[in-house]
Motif scaffolding. Structure first.
Motif, PDB file in Angstrom:
ATOM      1  N   GLN A  12       6.838  -2.562   0.315  1.00 42.48           N
ATOM      2  CA  GLN A  12       7.063  -3.279  -0.942  1.00 42.48           C
ATOM      3  C   GLN A  12       6.461  -2.524  -2.119  1.00 42.48           C
ATOM      4  OE1 GLN A  12       6.378  -7.583  -1.337  1.00 42.48           O
ATOM      5  NE2 GLN A  12       5.782  -7.571   0.803  1.00 42.48           N
ATOM      6  N   ASN A  13       5.231  -2.059  -1.931  1.00 42.37           N
ATOM      7  CA  ASN A  13       4.492  -1.421  -3.020  1.00 42.37           C
ATOM      8  C   ASN A  13       3.649  -0.282  -2.474  1.00 42.37           C
ATOM      9  OD1 ASN A  13       3.137  -0.693  -5.302  1.00 42.37           O
ATOM     10  ND2 ASN A  13       1.836  -2.506  -5.390  1.00 42.37           N
TER      11      ASN A  13
ATOM     12  N   LYS B  96       1.962   1.790  -3.872  1.00 43.50           N
ATOM     13  CA  LYS B  96       0.798   2.099  -4.705  1.00 43.50           C
ATOM     14  C   LYS B  96      -0.319   1.071  -4.518  1.00 43.50           C
ATOM     15  CE  LYS B  96       3.545   4.513  -8.200  1.00 43.50           C
ATOM     16  NZ  LYS B  96       3.111   5.849  -7.768  1.00 43.50           N
ATOM     17  N   GLU B  97      -0.316   0.390  -3.387  1.00 48.21           N
ATOM     18  CA  GLU B  97      -1.334  -0.624  -3.105  1.00 48.21           C
ATOM     19  C   GLU B  97      -2.513   0.028  -2.383  1.00 48.21           C
ATOM     20  OE1 GLU B  97      -3.371  -3.450  -3.533  1.00 48.21           O
ATOM     21  OE2 GLU B  97      -1.341  -4.120  -4.042  1.00 48.21           O
TER      22      GLU B  97
END
Length: 217
Positions: free
Chosen positions: A119-120, A122-123
């Motif tokens: 999903q992300n 950059k988490e």
């Protein structure tokens, strides 16, 4: 629970007899969380559990508070309720990864982190959980490869650079650890942690003058 840099002064003034709006209630709960007043935060968040707009956030945030209080079973119930309402809510997924870490369920940790990063990517926290799980299970080389993927997505991540340096240091690759610790220091020039790690590396390399310089800084 996400913790923006806010203060109690940001809340609008109101009379004691006036009720807080849901937004103000959640805002005040975050301030209590930041101040480590977890039980006070829970009392406020309980008021939002049946609020459609805040229910997922409230359940996940109560789970965060309970995790900080080391009440794992209770935390799990609230985290699961948040994920039942929204299986893609990243703060609750990160809380679920923390529960799996506590339970030493490393397959669970890695599966949840993969879902989050799809999903992300950059988490930072998801990368941290995943790398830690690989290290704990003795997969240090895989952890280093994963850190490189982490850095590709987040080239300015201080934590990614520090993690690479720590992994290399633990493997006895002291010279190789200098570069990632130095890059971490470039990202955060005031980091005492980076200076401390660099001083430790220099001590292991018997470069005592350099080590003393980092210690003094």
């Amino acid at each position: 629970m996400r913790l923006p840099t806010e203060s109690i002064d940001d809340l609008p003034e109101r009379r004691a007899s006036e009720a807080l709006s849901p937004e103000e209630t959640f805002h005040k709960a975050r301030i209590h969380f930041q101040a480590q007043r977890y039980r006070e935060a829970i009392r406020l968040l309980n008021k939002l559990l049946s609020n459609e707009a805040f229910s997922v956030r409230a359940h996940s945030s109560i789970g965060s508070c309970l995790l900080m209080l080391n009440l794992i079973r209770a935390a799990t119930r609230f985290i699961d309720r948040a994920l039942q309402q929204d299986p893609t809510y990243i703060p609750a997924m990160l809380n679920r990864a923390s529960v799996f870490q506590f339970q030493q369920n490393h397959d669970g940790v890695q599966a949840v982190c993969q879902q989050i990063l799809e999903q992300n990517p950059k988490e930072d926290e998801a990368w941290t959980h995943w790398v830690r799980s690989l290290v704990i299970t003795g997969q240090s080389e895989q952890a280093l490869l994963l850190v490189k993927r982490w850095q590709a997505h987040l080239p300015q991540s201080f934590q990614a650079r520090m993690t690479e340096g720590e992994l290399l240091y633990q493997q006895g690759a002291f010279k190789e650890a200098i570069q990632p610790f130095g890059e971490a220091l470039r990202i955060n020039k005031e980091s005492e942690q980076a200076y401390a790690h660099l001083s430790a590396v220099m001590i292991m390399l018997r470069r005592h003058d350099a080590a003393l310089g980092y210690i003094n800084k």
